[in-house]
Design a protein around this motif. Structure first.
Motif, PDB file in Angstrom:
ATOM      1  N   UNK B  10       0.785  -1.233   0.000  1.00 44.19           N
ATOM      2  CA  UNK B  10       0.000   0.000   0.000  1.00 44.19           C
ATOM      3  C   UNK B  10       0.815   1.281   0.000  1.00 44.19           C
ATOM      4  N   UNK B  11       1.829   1.432   0.838  1.00 45.87           N
ATOM      5  CA  UNK B  11       2.569   2.704   0.843  1.00 45.87           C
ATOM      6  C   UNK B  11       3.147   3.058  -0.527  1.00 45.87           C
ATOM      7  N   UNK B  12       3.691   2.069  -1.223  1.00 45.30           N
ATOM      8  CA  UNK B  12       4.256   2.367  -2.544  1.00 45.30           C
ATOM      9  C   UNK B  12       3.146   2.683  -3.539  1.00 45.30           C
ATOM     10  N   UNK B  15       1.862   6.172  -2.912  1.00 44.67           N
ATOM     11  CA  UNK B  15       2.823   7.210  -3.301  1.00 44.67           C
ATOM     12  C   UNK B  15       2.905   7.340  -4.819  1.00 44.67           C
ATOM     13  N   UNK B  18      -0.242   8.933  -6.290  1.00 42.18           N
ATOM     14  CA  UNK B  18      -0.262  10.374  -6.039  1.00 42.18           C
ATOM     15  C   UNK B  18       0.767  11.087  -6.908  1.00 42.18           C
ATOM     16  N   UNK B  19       1.931  10.515  -7.001  1.00 45.17           N
ATOM     17  CA  UNK B  19       3.002  11.118  -7.792  1.00 45.17           C
ATOM     18  C   UNK B  19       2.570  11.306  -9.242  1.00 45.17           C
ATOM     19  N   UNK B  22      -0.321  13.829  -9.673  1.00 45.14           N
ATOM     20  CA  UNK B  22       0.081  15.235  -9.554  1.00 45.14           C
ATOM     21  C   UNK B  22       0.905  15.694 -10.737  1.00 45.14           C
ATOM     22  N   UNK B  23       1.382  14.727 -11.516  1.00 46.39           N
ATOM     23  CA  UNK B  23       2.150  15.118 -12.688  1.00 46.39           C
ATOM     24  C   UNK B  23       1.386  14.904 -13.975  1.00 46.39           C
ATOM     25  N   UNK B 103      13.276   3.132  -5.309  1.00 43.65           N
ATOM     26  CA  UNK B 103      13.582   3.926  -6.490  1.00 43.65           C
ATOM     27  C   UNK B 103      13.402   5.403  -6.176  1.00 43.65           C
ATOM     28  N   UNK B 104      13.979   6.233  -6.982  1.00 46.06           N
ATOM     29  CA  UNK B 104      13.771   7.675  -6.849  1.00 46.06           C
ATOM     30  C   UNK B 104      12.509   8.014  -7.631  1.00 46.06           C
ATOM     31  N   UNK B 105      11.588   8.741  -7.027  1.00 47.41           N
ATOM     32  CA  UNK B 105      10.326   9.054  -7.704  1.00 47.41           C
ATOM     33  C   UNK B 105      10.574   9.849  -8.980  1.00 47.41           C
TER      34      UNK B 105
END
Lengths: 439, 225
Positions: B10-12, B15, B18-19, B22-23, B103-105
């Motif tokens: 769930x946390x990934x 995130x 949402x990431x 928002x983009x 990983x880096x978002x």
């Protein structure tokens, strides 16, 4: 005793054979000496008998034809010394003294008795014939030399054969040693060639093969485990970094930041649980022993249910637990298993589903939930570490290794863990504690 | 562009959803393999961010089925397994890209954008139609060098029309590629947004770029119909 087999063989054989040769040689020497001496004496006695012919005893008179002129002819090169004594008085002597180291034979004459006459007074006539033992001594020396030579040569040859035999029989050992040297213990396929090994070594080779295989398997398991651990820890780590990065991606209201921080904190906690579980698994792997204390299984089960809080998923909980179920076991370990099993059941059940917990026959705990997503055939694999279908990995307080840990703890407790499942139906886990020896 | 995120942790999942949202992406999410497979079969996603270790149907199966079907969606595999064997297997199995957790978002975003470019057979992040320039990396739009400010939704719509520049794009296609399930289904929302977009693009007397084909859809091109 250390030292090479070959050296031991050669030294041992050398000493043994030397002893044998010495004894045999001594025996042969004694026998030869006796035979030669007897032969010498017999010849001497014959010579004495021959010379006795030259002595006549006629009543009290003793006459002889012995004299120096005769003797050389009679002696015919034997170097004899002859003495004729009558009543102690020397009648004839071939030389003043017998040769040194001579052997002598005495011939006593029995006077001729007239059958019908009065007994004539006997006169003791003794013919002594002696001969130097030089030829005898030479013969004996010769025998001794021959024996010694034969013994040494024989011993040398025997030792040579034994040394060669030693090399020959230990060749398979040397080959095996070479193979062992050449083995790369990190190569999981390395094996020993038992085909050419003699029967006595075959067992050794087989055991060695078995050992190498087990070491390779253990190394492989360790590599696998390391990879799995890395994977297991990466996931929560990724969750934390992704959550934080997205939170920082742009300006956000403080409440949002707080949510993200709480989220990360929760994940930290889960990660801690994973690490604790892994450490426990490692400790159990190394052979930690379980305690044996009197406890109450019913109390442990009840505590596990209360702690797990099934109400959060709206599950219907049915608990069939006797008032007390005394058992002798390790309560801390049992508590961990129960916590994992109950958490797992709650996580697996569909929202609003059922959770049934019961104690059967006083020592078996049965935990069942509805909404199973695992097919019957997959049920046994669920306890494999990091089996991908284990949803407890990502859900619940005991995120981590859940059922694999339960299996390990069950092994240490001497308990049995049974799992059954129907896709879409009941998922049932039974923890059967070992038979209690009530004294 | 429409993205499907299939991730059981769930946390990934939260995130990433949402990431991407928002983009400017329209994002749908699935928490297990069954839901992921069903969504992938039902909707024409541009990019699918796929975790391999899933409960239920596993990621490999979903990937295999996507390729067998010839689905045009680009697949980015997101996983904690980083061994060379795993990467090779995934890429040979039909994945378009592979990203290891953690990983880096920023990298995830960049790779998804690259996959969108590839999906529409473009090599450059900049789309030019007439004097219109769309920098898809920076999400900046300009006409004849003059910047035009667009809302996220407007930009998404323009970007989709632009990657399909010169082709007829139906309302359904716009709906499917620019909106996600969370959006409300208003019957003429597409037309309304096209109207907004047109107004901004043609502000100041600039030539028409978005052309209407009555009863069929829209085309973004420089020439007159």
């Amino acid at each position: 005793m250390t030292g090479s087999i070959q050296r031991r063989l050669v030294i041992g054989a050398g000493l043994g054979l030397a002893l044998v040769f010495a004894i045999v040689g001594a025996v042969v020497d004694v026998l030869a000496r006796r035979a030669l001496t007897d032969q010498f004496d017999a010849a001497l006695a014959a010579r004495a008998r021959a010379l006795a012919v030259l002595v006549e005893q006629d009543g009290a008179a003793v006459e002889t034809d012995l004299d120096d002129r005769l003797l050389p002819e009679l002696a015919d090169g034997h170097g004899l010394w002859v003495e004729l004594a009558v009543d102690g008085a020397v009648m004839y002597r071939s030389a003043p003294q017998a040769p040194r180291g001579a052997r002598a034979v005495r011939h006593r004459f029995a006077p001729r008795q007239e059958a019908d006459g009065p007994p004539t007074p006997a006169r003791a006539a003794v013919l002594t014939v002696a001969q130097a033992t030089a030829p005898l001594d030479d013969a004996i020396a010769g025998v001794r030399t021959a024996l010694a030579l034969a013994g040494i040569v024989g011993l040398a040859l025997c030792l040579g054969v034994i040394a060669w035999l030693g090399r020959f029989t230990t060749a398979p050992l040397r080959r095996l040693a070479d193979q062992i040297d050449a083995v790369d213990e990190t190569d999981p396929t390395a094996r020993f060639d038992g085909a050419g090994a003699p029967a006595e070594l075959r067992r050794v080779v087989e055991r060695l093969d078995g050992l190498v295989e087990r070491v390779a398997a253990a190394l492989a398991r360790e590599r696998e485990l390391t990879a799995e651990i890395a994977h297991e820890l990466r996931t929560p780590l990724a969750g934390m970094s992704a959550t934080l990065e997205v939170a920082l991606d742009r300006e956000r209201p403080p409440a949002r930041y707080q949510d993200s921080l709480r989220e990360v904190l929760a994940i930290c906690g889960q990660t801690q649980q994973v690490i604790e579980s892994l450490l426990m698994l490692a400790r159990l792997d190394r052979g930690a022993a379980a305690a044996k204390v009197d406890g109450d299984l019913a109390a442990l089960v009840t505590a596990a249910i209360d702690r797990a809080d099934p109400a959060t998923r709206g599950l219907q909980v049915t608990a069939t637990i006797p008032a007390a179920a005394p058992v002798r076991t390790d309560p801390a370990l049992v508590a961990i298993v129960l916590a994992n099993l109950v958490d797992n059941a709650i996580a697996h059940a569909e929202p609003g589903g059922q959770l049934v917990v019961s104690i059967v026959d006083g020592r078996t705990v049965r935990i069942a939930n509805t909404g199973s997503r695992i097919a019957a055939a997959d049920a046994p694999r669920v306890v494999q570490r990091f089996w991908r279908g284990d949803r407890a990995r990502a859900v619940g307080a005991h995120a981590g290794l859940g059922l694999a840990l339960c299996q390990k703890i069950a092994d240490v407790l001497g308990a049995r863990l049974r799992i059954a499942s129907e896709l879409g139906g009941w998922f049932t886990v039974e923890l059967e504690l070992p038979v209690q020896n009530r004294t | 562009m429409r993205v499907l995120v299939v991730e059981d942790y769930r946390p990934i999942r939260a995130a990433v959803v949402e990431l991407l949202g928002e983009h400017g992406f329209a994002v749908d999410a699935a928490a297990d393999g069954d839901e992921g497979r069903w969504l992938a079969e039902s909707n024409p996603y541009d990019v699918i961010v796929l975790d391999l270790m899933l409960p239920g149907v596993d990621g490999w199966t979903i990937l295999r089925e996507l390729r067998a079907r010839g689905a045009p969606a680009a697949v980015l595999v997101l996983t904690a397994r980083d061994a060379i064997d795993d990467r090779v297997r995934a890429l040979d199995g039909g994945a378009d890209d592979y990203l290891v957790k953690p990983f880096a978002t920023a990298e995830l975003l960049a790779r998804v954008r690259a996959l969108v470019r590839r999906r529409y057979a473009r090599t450059s992040p900049v789309i030019a139609v007439g004097d219109l320039a769309i920098d898809t990396a920076q999400r900046r739009v300009s006409r004849a060098g003059e910047a035009i400010a667009l809302s996220a939704r407007e930009y998404a719509l323009l970007e989709y029309l632009a990657v399909r520049a010169g082709e007829l794009v139906t309302r359904t296609e716009i709906w499917e590629h620019v909106y996600d399930f969370r959006s409300e289904a208003i019957s003429n929302v597409v037309d309304v947004y096209v109207g907004y977009l047109r107004k901004k693009l043609e502000h100041g007397g600039r030539g028409r770029l978005i052309h209407t084909r009555r009863g069929q859809g829209y085309v973004l091109e420089d020439a007159a119909p």
